[in-house]
Every structure is written in structure tokens, then in C-alpha cells.
Design a protein around this motif. Structure first.
Motif, PDB file in Angstrom:
ATOM      1  N   LEU A   2      17.694  85.125  -9.839  1.00 44.01           N
ATOM      2  CA  LEU A   2      18.113  85.638  -8.533  1.00 44.01           C
ATOM      3  C   LEU A   2      17.191  85.145  -7.429  1.00 44.01           C
ATOM      4  O   LEU A   2      17.645  84.775  -6.343  1.00 44.01           O
ATOM      5  CB  LEU A   2      18.148  87.172  -8.547  1.00 44.01           C
ATOM      6  N   GLY A   3      15.899  85.164  -7.708  1.00 45.91           N
ATOM      7  CA  GLY A   3      14.940  84.669  -6.721  1.00 45.91           C
ATOM      8  C   GLY A   3      15.176  83.210  -6.389  1.00 45.91           C
ATOM      9  O   GLY A   3      15.156  82.806  -5.225  1.00 45.91           O
ATOM     10  N   LYS A   4      15.422  82.415  -7.430  1.00 42.71           N
ATOM     11  CA  LYS A   4      15.674  80.984  -7.232  1.00 42.71           C
ATOM     12  C   LYS A   4      16.961  80.769  -6.429  1.00 42.71           C
ATOM     13  O   LYS A   4      16.988  79.988  -5.477  1.00 42.71           O
ATOM     14  CB  LYS A   4      15.773  80.286  -8.587  1.00 42.71           C
ATOM     15  N   LYS A   5      18.032  81.463  -6.837  1.00 38.49           N
ATOM     16  CA  LYS A   5      19.309  81.324  -6.116  1.00 38.49           C
ATOM     17  C   LYS A   5      19.177  81.818  -4.680  1.00 38.49           C
ATOM     18  O   LYS A   5      19.736  81.227  -3.750  1.00 38.49           O
ATOM     19  CB  LYS A   5      20.428  82.098  -6.829  1.00 38.49           C
ATOM     20  N   GLY A   6      18.455  82.923  -4.501  1.00 41.76           N
ATOM     21  CA  GLY A   6      18.249  83.448  -3.149  1.00 41.76           C
ATOM     22  C   GLY A   6      17.567  82.433  -2.259  1.00 41.76           C
ATOM     23  O   GLY A   6      17.959  82.237  -1.105  1.00 41.76           O
ATOM     24  N   ASN A   7      16.556  81.758  -2.792  1.00 41.75           N
ATOM     25  CA  ASN A   7      15.867  80.723  -2.019  1.00 41.75           C
ATOM     26  C   ASN A   7      16.795  79.551  -1.722  1.00 41.75           C
ATOM     27  O   ASN A   7      16.753  78.974  -0.634  1.00 41.75           O
ATOM     28  CB  ASN A   7      14.621  80.244  -2.757  1.00 41.75           C
ATOM     29  N   GLU A   8      17.640  79.201  -2.686  1.00 42.19           N
ATOM     30  CA  GLU A   8      18.603  78.117  -2.455  1.00 42.19           C
ATOM     31  C   GLU A   8      19.574  78.488  -1.338  1.00 42.19           C
ATOM     32  O   GLU A   8      19.876  77.664  -0.461  1.00 42.19           O
ATOM     33  CB  GLU A   8      19.371  77.802  -3.738  1.00 42.19           C
ATOM     34  N   TYR A   9      20.066  79.730  -1.373  1.00 37.10           N
ATOM     35  CA  TYR A   9      20.986  80.171  -0.320  1.00 37.10           C
ATOM     36  C   TYR A   9      20.297  80.195   1.042  1.00 37.10           C
ATOM     37  O   TYR A   9      20.884  79.794   2.049  1.00 37.10           O
ATOM     38  CB  TYR A   9      21.562  81.553  -0.634  1.00 37.10           C
ATOM     39  N   LEU A  10      19.049  80.658   1.067  1.00 42.77           N
ATOM     40  CA  LEU A  10      18.310  80.671   2.329  1.00 42.77           C
ATOM     41  C   LEU A  10      18.124  79.265   2.872  1.00 42.77           C
ATOM     42  O   LEU A  10      18.279  79.033   4.071  1.00 42.77           O
ATOM     43  CB  LEU A  10      16.947  81.348   2.154  1.00 42.77           C
ATOM     44  N   ASP A  11      17.791  78.327   2.002  1.00 39.45           N
ATOM     45  CA  ASP A  11      17.640  76.939   2.434  1.00 39.45           C
ATOM     46  C   ASP A  11      18.947  76.398   2.998  1.00 39.45           C
ATOM     47  O   ASP A  11      18.964  75.714   4.031  1.00 39.45           O
ATOM     48  CB  ASP A  11      17.171  76.054   1.275  1.00 39.45           C
ATOM     49  N   GLU A  12      20.046  76.709   2.320  1.00 43.52           N
ATOM     50  CA  GLU A  12      21.358  76.246   2.782  1.00 43.52           C
ATOM     51  C   GLU A  12      21.714  76.860   4.139  1.00 43.52           C
ATOM     52  O   GLU A  12      22.172  76.163   5.049  1.00 43.52           O
ATOM     53  CB  GLU A  12      22.422  76.602   1.752  1.00 43.52           C
ATOM     54  N   VAL A  13      21.484  78.157   4.274  1.00 42.17           N
ATOM     55  CA  VAL A  13      21.776  78.838   5.537  1.00 42.17           C
ATOM     56  C   VAL A  13      20.884  78.287   6.646  1.00 42.17           C
ATOM     57  O   VAL A  13      21.358  78.028   7.763  1.00 42.17           O
ATOM     58  CB  VAL A  13      21.621  80.372   5.384  1.00 42.17           C
ATOM     59  N   ASN A  14      19.608  78.092   6.343  1.00 40.90           N
ATOM     60  CA  ASN A  14      18.700  77.532   7.348  1.00 40.90           C
ATOM     61  C   ASN A  14      19.158  76.153   7.792  1.00 40.90           C
ATOM     62  O   ASN A  14      19.106  75.820   8.976  1.00 40.90           O
ATOM     63  CB  ASN A  14      17.269  77.464   6.807  1.00 40.90           C
ATOM     64  N   GLY A  15      19.601  75.341   6.839  1.00 43.34           N
ATOM     65  CA  GLY A  15      20.104  74.011   7.184  1.00 43.34           C
ATOM     66  C   GLY A  15      21.316  74.079   8.092  1.00 43.34           C
ATOM     67  O   GLY A  15      21.415  73.338   9.072  1.00 43.34           O
ATOM     68  N   LYS A  16      22.234  74.995   7.790  1.00 40.34           N
ATOM     69  CA  LYS A  16      23.431  75.133   8.623  1.00 40.34           C
ATOM     70  C   LYS A  16      23.097  75.667  10.007  1.00 40.34           C
ATOM     71  O   LYS A  16      23.651  75.218  11.010  1.00 40.34           O
ATOM     72  CB  LYS A  16      24.458  76.025   7.934  1.00 40.34           C
ATOM     73  N   VAL A  17      22.176  76.623  10.064  1.00 43.57           N
ATOM     74  CA  VAL A  17      21.771  77.173  11.363  1.00 43.57           C
ATOM     75  C   VAL A  17      21.088  76.093  12.189  1.00 43.57           C
ATOM     76  O   VAL A  17      21.375  75.931  13.385  1.00 43.57           O
ATOM     77  CB  VAL A  17      20.851  78.403  11.184  1.00 43.57           C
ATOM     78  N   ASN A  18      20.199  75.330  11.562  1.00 41.33           N
ATOM     79  CA  ASN A  18      19.520  74.250  12.286  1.00 41.33           C
ATOM     80  C   ASN A  18      20.508  73.197  12.769  1.00 41.33           C
ATOM     81  O   ASN A  18      20.394  72.695  13.896  1.00 41.33           O
ATOM     82  CB  ASN A  18      18.445  73.608  11.408  1.00 41.33           C
ATOM     83  N   SER A  19      21.477  72.865  11.934  1.00 38.25           N
ATOM     84  CA  SER A  19      22.504  71.903  12.331  1.00 38.25           C
ATOM     85  C   SER A  19      23.310  72.427  13.515  1.00 38.25           C
ATOM     86  O   SER A  19      23.576  71.694  14.477  1.00 38.25           O
ATOM     87  CB  SER A  19      23.423  71.617  11.151  1.00 38.25           C
ATOM     88  N   PHE A  20      23.674  73.700  13.454  1.00 35.35           N
ATOM     89  CA  PHE A  20      24.422  74.327  14.551  1.00 35.35           C
ATOM     90  C   PHE A  20      23.595  74.309  15.837  1.00 35.35           C
ATOM     91  O   PHE A  20      24.098  73.964  16.910  1.00 35.35           O
ATOM     92  CB  PHE A  20      24.783  75.763  14.168  1.00 35.35           C
ATOM     93  N   LEU A  21      22.309  74.655  15.732  1.00 32.11           N
ATOM     94  CA  LEU A  21      21.446  74.686  16.920  1.00 32.11           C
ATOM     95  C   LEU A  21      21.228  73.282  17.483  1.00 32.11           C
ATOM     96  O   LEU A  21      21.168  73.112  18.706  1.00 32.11           O
ATOM     97  CB  LEU A  21      20.108  75.342  16.590  1.00 32.11           C
ATOM     98  N   ASP A  22      21.110  72.277  16.613  1.00 32.05           N
ATOM     99  CA  ASP A  22      20.973  70.902  17.080  1.00 32.05           C
ATOM    100  C   ASP A  22      22.213  70.468  17.863  1.00 32.05           C
ATOM    101  O   ASP A  22      22.115  69.852  18.927  1.00 32.05           O
ATOM    102  CB  ASP A  22      20.738  69.946  15.915  1.00 32.05           C
ATOM    103  N   GLY A  23      23.378  70.790  17.319  1.00 28.54           N
ATOM    104  CA  GLY A  23      24.626  70.451  18.008  1.00 28.54           C
ATOM    105  C   GLY A  23      24.742  71.176  19.340  1.00 28.54           C
ATOM    106  O   GLY A  23      25.163  70.596  20.347  1.00 28.54           O
ATOM    107  N   LEU A  24      24.358  72.441  19.342  1.00 33.03           N
ATOM    108  CA  LEU A  24      24.400  73.228  20.571  1.00 33.03           C
ATOM    109  C   LEU A  24      23.440  72.663  21.600  1.00 33.03           C
ATOM    110  O   LEU A  24      23.783  72.527  22.780  1.00 33.03           O
ATOM    111  CB  LEU A  24      24.058  74.691  20.261  1.00 33.03           C
TER     112      LEU A  24
END
Length: 85
Positions: free
Chosen positions: A36-58
Motif C-alpha cells: 500500500l505504501g509503495k502504491k500510494g507513493n506511485e499514485y502521489l507521483d502520478e498525481v504530482n506529474g499531472k498537477v505539474n503538467s496542468f500548471l505548466d500549461g496554465l
């Protein structure tokens, strides 16, 4: 569909998936927590990547809009000067 709705849906889906996985997990608790810890970190990394991509586009769109506003302001000033002469 807006990015915010998609992000919230993805987070909700991940949370539900984790809960179901815990309920039906055939593994020991220690191993399940590690997974769960490993998957949680993977999801956080994915979400962070999407948020950063969204903010870059914005940020790019805001920069483009600012540039366009500057051009229009200069044009309006030039037209105003023509009218006052």
C-alpha cells in the motif's frame, strides 16, 4: 471534462481500489502495508506529474494572454495618440 473533475475522480477511484484490495488481500498485514505504501507513493507521483503538467500549461496560457494584452495595449495607446493629434 475539466481537469479538476478528472483528478478528483482518479483520486476517488484509487481510494476505493485500495480499500477493496485491503479487504480481499491474501497476504500478511506487514506485506500488505508495504504494498500500500509503495502504491500510494506511485499514485502521489502520478498525481504530482499531472498537477505539474496542468500548471505548466496554465502558466503558458497566462503568459500568452499577457503578451496579447501588452500588444493590444500598445495598439490602443498608438490609436489614442493619433486621435489626440
Amino acid at each position: 471534462m475539466s481537469s479538476t473533475k478528472f483528478l478528483l475522480g482518479a483520486l476517488l477511484g484509487a481510494a476505493v481500489g485500495v480499500q477493496v484490495g485491503i479487504l480481499i488481500a491474501p497476504d500478511k498485514g506487514v506485506n500488505t502495508r508495504k504494498k500500500l505504501g509503495k502504491k500510494g507513493n506511485e499514485y502521489l507521483d502520478e498525481v504530482n506529474g499531472k498537477v505539474n503538467s496542468f500548471l505548466d500549461g496554465l502558466s503558458k496560457k497566462v503568459s500568452e494572454a499577457s503578451s496579447e494584452v501588452d500588444k493590444l495595449t500598445k495598439k490602443a495607446k498608438a490609436e489614442a495618440e493619433k486621435l489626440t493629434k
